[in-house]
Design a protein around this motif. Structure first.
Motif, PDB file in Angstrom:
ATOM      1  N   ALA A   4      11.282   5.805  12.756  1.00  0.00           N
ATOM      2  CA  ALA A   4      11.488   7.255  12.803  1.00  0.00           C
ATOM      3  C   ALA A   4      10.227   8.050  13.135  1.00  0.00           C
ATOM      4  CB  ALA A   4      12.050   7.737  11.458  1.00  0.00           C
ATOM      5  N   LEU A   5       9.063   7.422  13.079  1.00  0.00           N
ATOM      6  CA  LEU A   5       7.817   8.145  13.332  1.00  0.00           C
ATOM      7  C   LEU A   5       7.709   8.612  14.779  1.00  0.00           C
ATOM      8  CD1 LEU A   5       5.058   6.097  11.451  1.00  0.00           C
ATOM      9  CD2 LEU A   5       6.269   8.143  10.673  1.00  0.00           C
ATOM     10  N   ARG A   6       6.901   9.633  14.969  1.00  0.00           N
ATOM     11  CA  ARG A   6       6.612  10.087  16.321  1.00  0.00           C
ATOM     12  C   ARG A   6       5.702   9.090  17.031  1.00  0.00           C
ATOM     13  NH1 ARG A   6       5.496  16.579  15.283  1.00  0.00           N
ATOM     14  NH2 ARG A   6       7.683  17.147  14.898  1.00  0.00           N
TER      15      ARG A   6
ATOM     16  N   LYS B 190       6.193  17.189   3.289  1.00  0.00           N
ATOM     17  CA  LYS B 190       6.032  16.789   4.682  1.00  0.00           C
ATOM     18  C   LYS B 190       6.857  15.556   5.017  1.00  0.00           C
ATOM     19  CE  LYS B 190       3.344  20.105   5.868  1.00  0.00           C
ATOM     20  NZ  LYS B 190       3.836  21.159   6.815  1.00  0.00           N
ATOM     21  N   TYR B 191       6.781  14.516   4.183  1.00  0.00           N
ATOM     22  CA  TYR B 191       7.558  13.315   4.526  1.00  0.00           C
ATOM     23  C   TYR B 191       9.047  13.489   4.221  1.00  0.00           C
ATOM     24  CZ  TYR B 191       6.908  11.666  -0.394  1.00  0.00           C
ATOM     25  OH  TYR B 191       6.881  11.531  -1.759  1.00  0.00           O
ATOM     26  N   LEU B 192       9.396  14.621   3.592  1.00  0.00           N
ATOM     27  CA  LEU B 192      10.814  14.940   3.390  1.00  0.00           C
ATOM     28  C   LEU B 192      11.326  15.927   4.437  1.00  0.00           C
ATOM     29  CD1 LEU B 192      10.940  15.300  -0.521  1.00  0.00           C
ATOM     30  CD2 LEU B 192      11.625  13.353   0.876  1.00  0.00           C
TER      31      LEU B 192
ATOM     32  N   TRP C   3       1.271   7.806   0.171  1.00  0.00           N
ATOM     33  CA  TRP C   3       0.539   6.572  -0.105  1.00  0.00           C
ATOM     34  C   TRP C   3       0.880   6.006  -1.485  1.00  0.00           C
ATOM     35  CZ3 TRP C   3      -2.787   7.242  -4.219  1.00  0.00           C
ATOM     36  CH2 TRP C   3      -3.277   8.529  -4.460  1.00  0.00           C
ATOM     37  N   VAL C   4       1.518   6.813  -2.330  1.00  0.00           N
ATOM     38  CA  VAL C   4       2.056   6.324  -3.599  1.00  0.00           C
ATOM     39  C   VAL C   4       3.513   5.916  -3.414  1.00  0.00           C
ATOM     40  CG1 VAL C   4       2.649   6.939  -5.984  1.00  0.00           C
ATOM     41  CG2 VAL C   4       0.485   7.728  -4.984  1.00  0.00           C
ATOM     42  N   ALA C   5       4.273   6.747  -2.716  1.00  0.00           N
ATOM     43  CA  ALA C   5       5.715   6.511  -2.533  1.00  0.00           C
ATOM     44  C   ALA C   5       6.005   5.202  -1.801  1.00  0.00           C
ATOM     45  CB  ALA C   5       6.347   7.676  -1.770  1.00  0.00           C
ATOM     46  N   VAL C   6       5.139   4.814  -0.853  1.00  0.00           N
ATOM     47  CA  VAL C   6       5.420   3.606  -0.063  1.00  0.00           C
ATOM     48  C   VAL C   6       5.501   2.346  -0.928  1.00  0.00           C
ATOM     49  CG1 VAL C   6       4.542   4.410   2.165  1.00  0.00           C
ATOM     50  CG2 VAL C   6       2.976   3.340   0.514  1.00  0.00           C
TER      51      VAL C   6
ATOM     52  N   LYS D 299      -0.066  -4.544   4.770  1.00  0.00           N
ATOM     53  CA  LYS D 299      -0.828  -3.877   5.822  1.00  0.00           C
ATOM     54  C   LYS D 299      -0.043  -2.734   6.456  1.00  0.00           C
ATOM     55  CE  LYS D 299      -3.639  -7.818   7.235  1.00  0.00           C
ATOM     56  NZ  LYS D 299      -4.007  -8.700   8.369  1.00  0.00           N
ATOM     57  N   ILE D 300       1.244  -2.972   6.700  1.00  0.00           N
ATOM     58  CA  ILE D 300       2.038  -1.937   7.361  1.00  0.00           C
ATOM     59  C   ILE D 300       2.290  -0.767   6.422  1.00  0.00           C
ATOM     60  CG2 ILE D 300       4.392  -2.776   6.833  1.00  0.00           C
ATOM     61  CD1 ILE D 300       3.180  -1.473  10.247  1.00  0.00           C
ATOM     62  N   ARG D 301       2.427  -1.014   5.119  1.00  0.00           N
ATOM     63  CA  ARG D 301       2.554   0.074   4.137  1.00  0.00           C
ATOM     64  C   ARG D 301       1.323   0.977   4.193  1.00  0.00           C
ATOM     65  NH1 ARG D 301       6.391  -0.748   0.030  1.00  0.00           N
ATOM     66  NH2 ARG D 301       7.173  -2.892  -0.079  1.00  0.00           N
ATOM     67  N   SER D 302       0.179   0.332   4.132  1.00  0.00           N
ATOM     68  CA  SER D 302      -1.082   1.070   4.114  1.00  0.00           C
ATOM     69  C   SER D 302      -1.284   1.861   5.400  1.00  0.00           C
ATOM     70  CB  SER D 302      -2.237   0.090   3.905  1.00  0.00           C
ATOM     71  OG  SER D 302      -3.478   0.761   3.974  1.00  0.00           O
ATOM     72  N   ALA D 303      -1.049   1.215   6.535  1.00  0.00           N
ATOM     73  CA  ALA D 303      -1.256   1.870   7.829  1.00  0.00           C
ATOM     74  C   ALA D 303      -0.298   3.037   8.028  1.00  0.00           C
ATOM     75  CB  ALA D 303      -1.094   0.854   8.957  1.00  0.00           C
ATOM     76  N   LEU D 304       0.966   2.828   7.671  1.00  0.00           N
ATOM     77  CA  LEU D 304       1.970   3.882   7.835  1.00  0.00           C
ATOM     78  C   LEU D 304       1.623   5.101   6.988  1.00  0.00           C
ATOM     79  CD1 LEU D 304       5.803   3.452   8.008  1.00  0.00           C
ATOM     80  CD2 LEU D 304       4.826   5.134   6.474  1.00  0.00           C
ATOM     81  N   ALA D 305       1.275   4.877   5.704  1.00  0.00           N
ATOM     82  CA  ALA D 305       0.942   5.988   4.812  1.00  0.00           C
ATOM     83  C   ALA D 305      -0.297   6.726   5.298  1.00  0.00           C
ATOM     84  CB  ALA D 305       0.735   5.465   3.396  1.00  0.00           C
ATOM     85  N   TYR D 306      -1.305   5.971   5.725  1.00  0.00           N
ATOM     86  CA  TYR D 306      -2.550   6.596   6.166  1.00  0.00           C
ATOM     87  C   TYR D 306      -2.330   7.481   7.391  1.00  0.00           C
ATOM     88  CZ  TYR D 306      -7.339   7.234   7.745  1.00  0.00           C
ATOM     89  OH  TYR D 306      -8.525   7.807   8.149  1.00  0.00           O
ATOM     90  N   GLU D 307      -1.667   6.951   8.406  1.00  0.00           N
ATOM     91  CA  GLU D 307      -1.503   7.711   9.650  1.00  0.00           C
ATOM     92  C   GLU D 307      -0.589   8.912   9.470  1.00  0.00           C
ATOM     93  OE1 GLU D 307      -3.411   7.368  11.994  1.00  0.00           O
ATOM     94  OE2 GLU D 307      -4.221   5.352  11.735  1.00  0.00           O
ATOM     95  N   PHE D 308       0.466   8.762   8.650  1.00  0.00           N
ATOM     96  CA  PHE D 308       1.354   9.909   8.424  1.00  0.00           C
ATOM     97  C   PHE D 308       0.599  11.003   7.676  1.00  0.00           C
ATOM     98  CE2 PHE D 308       4.480  12.575   6.437  1.00  0.00           C
ATOM     99  CZ  PHE D 308       5.539  12.621   7.333  1.00  0.00           C
ATOM    100  N   CYS D 309      -0.119  10.640   6.608  1.00  0.00           N
ATOM    101  CA  CYS D 309      -0.849  11.642   5.824  1.00  0.00           C
ATOM    102  C   CYS D 309      -1.975  12.280   6.645  1.00  0.00           C
ATOM    103  CB  CYS D 309      -1.417  11.014   4.555  1.00  0.00           C
ATOM    104  SG  CYS D 309      -0.167  10.567   3.329  1.00  0.00           S
ATOM    105  N   ALA D 310      -2.607  11.494   7.518  1.00  0.00           N
ATOM    106  CA  ALA D 310      -3.661  12.039   8.373  1.00  0.00           C
ATOM    107  C   ALA D 310      -3.105  13.099   9.321  1.00  0.00           C
ATOM    108  CB  ALA D 310      -4.320  10.923   9.169  1.00  0.00           C
ATOM    109  N   ALA D 311      -1.856  12.908   9.735  1.00  0.00           N
ATOM    110  CA  ALA D 311      -1.232  13.842  10.686  1.00  0.00           C
ATOM    111  C   ALA D 311      -0.622  15.059  10.007  1.00  0.00           C
ATOM    112  CB  ALA D 311      -0.164  13.113  11.492  1.00  0.00           C
ATOM    113  N   TYR D 312      -0.020  14.869   8.822  1.00  0.00           N
ATOM    114  CA  TYR D 312       0.765  15.948   8.216  1.00  0.00           C
ATOM    115  C   TYR D 312       0.338  16.337   6.797  1.00  0.00           C
ATOM    116  CZ  TYR D 312       3.727  14.415  12.042  1.00  0.00           C
ATOM    117  OH  TYR D 312       4.187  14.053  13.281  1.00  0.00           O
ATOM    118  N   GLY D 313      -0.583  15.601   6.213  1.00  0.00           N
ATOM    119  CA  GLY D 313      -1.017  15.927   4.861  1.00  0.00           C
ATOM    120  C   GLY D 313      -0.296  15.092   3.818  1.00  0.00           C
ATOM    121  N   GLU D 314      -0.713  15.251   2.549  1.00  0.00           N
ATOM    122  CA  GLU D 314      -0.217  14.414   1.468  1.00  0.00           C
ATOM    123  C   GLU D 314       0.956  15.002   0.701  1.00  0.00           C
ATOM    124  OE1 GLU D 314      -3.382  13.354  -1.129  1.00  0.00           O
ATOM    125  OE2 GLU D 314      -4.302  11.993   0.317  1.00  0.00           O
TER     126      GLU D 314
END
Length: 264
Positions: free
Chosen positions: A135-137, A68-70, A118-121, A49-64
């Motif tokens: 580390a997230l905002r 961005k995640y680097l 969402w693949v990397a996680v 659940k936390i993998r999915s939620a983290l990937a979704y919210e980060f990508c929603a904020a900054y793109g895929e």
């Protein structure tokens, strides 16, 4: 068996208590194996659940885009974030650009020239997921916390950090039932509701012990998931106590950090 012998010895003389048998040690070991399996099953549900939620919210904020995640600018500037960010970015860079042990990562590099988060996680450990959450905002943390019904993002970060440590204990076959974590969970409404005794300002249990992980799971699992987990846990504890009385209920619950009213 070395990790379980101490519970049947006099701590001052290291001599086995009268009546202690090899069967007693084996029964405690087998109880711990079953306990690890029950805990790991529940922990894996939270991890997914936390993998999915983290990937979704980060990508929603900054793109895929992996750029961005680097990018350190997409993360918080708090002390906690700065502490974990260098190693986190190195790890993410390895997954995005160099990891050859996961075919799906290589496929996305070849086909799309990009490995979205969402693949990397899926190649990240629970501990690495925990560090990324740290580390997230605050905005992304708050949205993830809301998904779990946790009002305080810092509370969620503490919960996940503790569960990541207990996941390692379970996955590596370490002794679980009496484990003490070096990180504590925050005081929660459940601590007060259960009437857990306090020693000074601190709760006597449910902070760094197995019970702290159980309290955390109560917050992060769905009600039906926790109900199933609790039923297995009760059966495991009751089964051991009915099979072997060498330790006794009071001593076992104390070792686990469970209160007498833990089933409530």
């Amino acid at each position: 068996m070395n990790g379980y012998q101490s519970f049947f010895r006099d701590p001052s003389t290291r001599v086995y208590r009268e009546g202690a048998t090899f069967g007693d040690i084996l029964a405690l070991y087998e109880f711990d194996v079953e306990l690890r399996e029950i805990m790991l099953d529940a922990l894996l549900k939270v991890e997914a659940k936390i993998r999915s939620a983290l990937a979704y919210e980060f990508c929603a904020a900054y793109g895929e885009s992996r750029s961005k995640y680097l990018d350190a600018r997409c993360y918080a500037t708090s002390k906690g974030a700065k502490r974990v960010l260098p190693k986190l970015l190195n790890m993410l860079d390895y997954i995005a650009n160099k990891d050859t042990s996961h075919e799906y990562l290589a496929y996305y590099r070849r086909a799309y020239k990009n490995v979205p988060l969402w693949v990397a996680v899926n190649a990240m450990t629970f501990g690495q997921i925990s560090k990324m959450l740290t580390a997230l905002r605050d905005n992304e943390k708050a949205k993830i916390a809301k998904r779990f019904g946790v009002g305080n993002p810092k509370e969620l970060s503490s919960f996940i950090r503790v569960l990541a440590l207990y996941r390692n204990v379970c996955a590596h076959g370490e002794r679980l039932f009496s484990h003490r974590c070096h990180v504590e969970i925050p005081d929660t409404a459940l601590h007060a509701k259960l009437g857990i005794e306090k020693i000074g300002p601190d709760y006597a249990c449910g902070k760094v012990d197995v019970f702290s992980a159980v309290i955390t799971l109560r917050y992060l699992l769905r009600d039906d998931e926790f109900k199933t987990f609790k039923a297995k846990l009760v059966k495991c504890v009751n089964g051991y106590l009915s099979l072997d009385e060498s330790i006794g209920e009071e001593r076992l619950l104390e070792a686990m950090g469970f209160t007498a009213e833990w089933k409530k």
